[in-house]
Every structure is written in C-alpha cells, then in structure tokens.
Design a protein around this motif. Structure first.
Motif, PDB file in Angstrom:
ATOM      1  N   ALA A 170       0.864  -1.177   0.000  1.00 32.97           N
ATOM      2  CA  ALA A 170       0.000   0.000   0.000  1.00 32.97           C
ATOM      3  C   ALA A 170       0.897   1.223   0.000  1.00 32.97           C
ATOM      4  CB  ALA A 170      -0.913   0.013   1.219  1.00 32.97           C
ATOM      5  N   VAL A 171       0.484   2.271  -0.709  1.00 31.61           N
ATOM      6  CA  VAL A 171       1.277   3.485  -0.822  1.00 31.61           C
ATOM      7  C   VAL A 171       0.482   4.658  -0.266  1.00 31.61           C
ATOM      8  CG1 VAL A 171       2.360   5.119  -2.427  1.00 31.61           C
ATOM      9  CG2 VAL A 171       2.569   2.662  -2.820  1.00 31.61           C
ATOM     10  N   LEU A 172       1.140   5.476   0.539  1.00 33.08           N
ATOM     11  CA  LEU A 172       0.563   6.719   1.044  1.00 33.08           C
ATOM     12  C   LEU A 172       1.390   7.878   0.525  1.00 33.08           C
ATOM     13  CD1 LEU A 172      -1.311   8.376   2.972  1.00 33.08           C
ATOM     14  CD2 LEU A 172       0.417   7.988   4.754  1.00 33.08           C
ATOM     15  N   THR A 173       0.766   8.808  -0.219  1.00 30.36           N
ATOM     16  CA  THR A 173       1.499   9.945  -0.788  1.00 30.36           C
ATOM     17  C   THR A 173       1.101  11.251  -0.129  1.00 30.36           C
ATOM     18  OG1 THR A 173      -0.110  10.384  -2.567  1.00 30.36           O
ATOM     19  CG2 THR A 173       1.632   8.769  -3.024  1.00 30.36           C
ATOM     20  N   GLY A 174       2.047  12.212  -0.197  1.00 29.68           N
ATOM     21  CA  GLY A 174       1.808  13.540   0.339  1.00 29.68           C
ATOM     22  C   GLY A 174       2.178  14.615  -0.670  1.00 29.68           C
TER      23      GLY A 174
END
Length: 375
Positions: free
Chosen positions: A41-45
């Motif tokens: 899973a990827v979390l971007t900002g």
C-alpha cells in the motif's frame, strides 16, 4: 474553539537526519525490492506533486515555507454569522484565483510511475493526502478505458478529499468548474483580474489546497460575492455557505474514509510512504497502525518527518522524482536483472514496460516543472 496548524516537533526539526545517505541507484534497488516483493500500500503527500508545479507546504528543512501561512479553519468557513461570511469571502476569492493552477496541473514522472505500478497490480492500494486529483489524472490520461470511476474510487483513496467538487451547507454538490463559473458570473471584476494574471503569467503563490497568498497585493475581499446555491433557491432557501470537498484544519475525516484507510493498511503486506512529512495525524496514525501490525514500512522523503527515529521505519532521503520512474522500470524487468538491463542498450528496459504499450507510455510521460522559489 482552539485549532492549530499541524507541524513537526522542534526536536525533530533540530535533530540530525537518521536516513543513511545513499546514491540514487542504491535507492532504486531498495525501493524496487520493497515494492516488488509483496502486496504494497502506498501513502502519498504534497511532495509527490511538487514536480507538477504545485508548491508543498514545507521545505526540505521540514518548516513551513510561508511562515505567515494562515489557513481558514473549518469552523470559520461554516460559521453562519457575518463573521463567517467575511471568512468565506476571503477563502473563496483566494481559492477562485488559485484553483486554475491546480486544475491545469499535469501529472509528473512520479505520478506516472505509480500509475504504471497500479496498472500492473504491483501497487493495489494508493492512499493520498493530496487534493489535486493528479494520481487519477495520470491513470485516466494513459489508460482511461481500463480505469473507470468505480475502479478509481476503489483503488485510489483521497484521505483529505478533493478540490474538484463543491457542496453547499445543505448537501447539494456541483463540480468545481461549474462553481468557478458561478463565481465568475457574480464577480466580473475579479474574473478580469484572474484573466489578467493568466495573460501575464503573474500567478500568485499557490498552496497544495489551491489557496493563494494575495494580501501582499493589497487586495480586499469586501466586494467578493459568494453566490447562492441554485438548488437551495429552487427549494426557497437562501444559502451562500459552500465548501470544497476538502478536509479543513479542525474538520474530522468522514468515518467511512478513516475506516477504509485502516482497512487498506491492514490488507497490505507493506506500507510505502512517499513525499510526506506525516505532520497531520490522519497520515501519522496510518504509519502507527502499520507498525502495530508488524508490517515493514519504507519512507521516501526529502528532509525531516514525524517518523524520524521511529524503529521499524526504513527512510530514504531522496526526492521521488529522482528515482520512481527507474524504480518502476526495475520492477517491470525483475530487480535482479535491472542493473544489467539498464546498462545494455540492446535490451529493453523492462519486459512489461517494453511489451505493454500503456505501461511503456506511462514510463515515458510526466513533466518535471517544480515551482520557482519566488512564485
């Protein structure tokens, strides 16, 4: 009501970085091995969108680049009193002038690299704090017939909402371009001013939420008209309280979004964080949840983050735009053969990237146009 803008603790800002300095090629291999081996899973900002010309809130030192940044808080925007009306005039004028920059922004190389990895199912869950819609734009631009609204909603979670829709206090929703037209119709002078900014390329500094700093230009909000909601007017209600579908400071994330973000972390094998300082708790708690579940975590970000020094977080201090395209190529051809393939001009750089025209197009696409320091 006391609401503050989230930031990084001073102890983190003052500490030496815990990230080991490595070369881009080493970073590429480590990231490719991390993504390529397991359900990630990827979390971007905000850092992911910088190369698209959208300024991040914080610089490489972890501090706000605009020390005078004063956002509108949720309780101020929805306040039905005259004081709230003044806040809405300020917000909607600034947003009216700033939104075109976000609307017209193009996906960069990181957006397209992540899109390629999503399209090939190497990444099955992407959570973004960004409200610019650029992850979806990258997927739709190159593989729109594969990525309808239902699939986009299922595989891209907008943790903090989107700038591209607006709703009134009574729940009537409208797309943002239509709302911009309403603002133009009720503010012809400001439409001329906005058009002049476009013609002269004198765009004000735009924050990731589409808000712009215009105070230094001597602008007054007093004559800006926020229109009535047409749907409310048809129901004999006067309603000038509108809000973009963005989570404001002081506003709670909807329970179904919060629940979905936790489920996405629970269902993955690993969590990859890209371009985020994790200053907002809504993002930081997802990191904490992953660590509580004993899942491997990797963080790709330039400068200090709230995760610095936390055991179990493998940090790489490099900008995503410098490595993510090559990370995707390495994964497509198999990490073990990447170094050989990458240096052999007679071989394709990545089997899937070579054979799949959509993926190949994605990995050759993307702008690199970061905002200048004075914009």
């Amino acid at each position: 009501m006391r609401v503050s803008v989230p930031g990084l603790p001073q102890a983190i800002l003052s500490a030496q970085s815990s990230a080991q300095k490595i070369s881009p090629s080493e970073a590429i291999i480590r990231l490719a091995e991390f993504i390529g081996k397991g359900d990630v899973a990827v979390l971007t900002g905000a850092g992911v969108s910088v190369d698209s010309g959208i300024r991040a809130y914080r610089g490489n030192d972890g501090r706000y680049m605009n020390p005078n940044y004063q956002p509108i808080f949720y309780h101020e925007l929805i306040d039905p009193t005259e004081k709230g009306h003044l806040f809405r005039q300020r917000y909607w004028l600034r947003s009216y002038l700033g939104y075109p920059s976000v609307r017209d922004a193009l996906p960069n190389t990181t957006h397209f690299a992540l899109a390629a990895l999503q399209h090939t199912s190497h990444i099955r869950r992407l959570i973004t704090q960004n409200v610019d819609g650029l992850h979806q734009k990258a997927l739709k631009q190159k593989a729109g017939h594969h990525w309808g609204p239902a699939r986009l909603q299922n595989e891209v979670l907008e943790l903090h909402g989107t700038l591209h829709r607006v709703h009134c206090r009574r729940g009537h929703a409208v797309d943002r371009d239509t709302f911009q037209d309403w603002l133009s119709a009720t503010n012809p002078r400001w439409q001329e001013f906005s058009d002049e900014l476009e013609r002269t390329s004198s765009k004000p500094r735009t924050n990731p939420d589409g808000d712009v700093d215009v105070e230094h230009m001597g602008i007054s909000y007093s004559d800006f008209v926020v229109p009535d909601c047409p749907s409310c007017s048809m129901e004999d209600h006067e309603n000038k309280i509108h809000k973009p579908e963005v989570i404001f400071f002081g506003e709670s994330i909807p329970q179904h979004i919060k629940h979905r973000s936790f489920i996405d972390v629970e269902r993955c094998d690993k969590l990859l964080l890209i371009g985020t300082t994790l200053a907002t708790y809504s993002a930081f708690r997802l990191l904490k949840h992953a660590l509580e579940l004993k899942k491997p975590v990797m963080l790709l970000n330039v400068g200090p983050t709230r995760a610095d020094g936390i055991p179990g977080v493998d940090k790489i201090d490099i900008a995503s735009g410098a490595v993510m395209r090559e990370v995707a190529r390495a994964i497509m051809c198999g990490v073990s053969s990447f170094l050989v393939v990458a240096t052999n001009a007679t071989n394709p750089r990545g089997t899937q990237a070579h054979e799949n025209s959509i993926v190949k197009d994605m990995l050759e696409s993307g702008i690199v146009n970061p905002p200048s320091d004075d914009r």
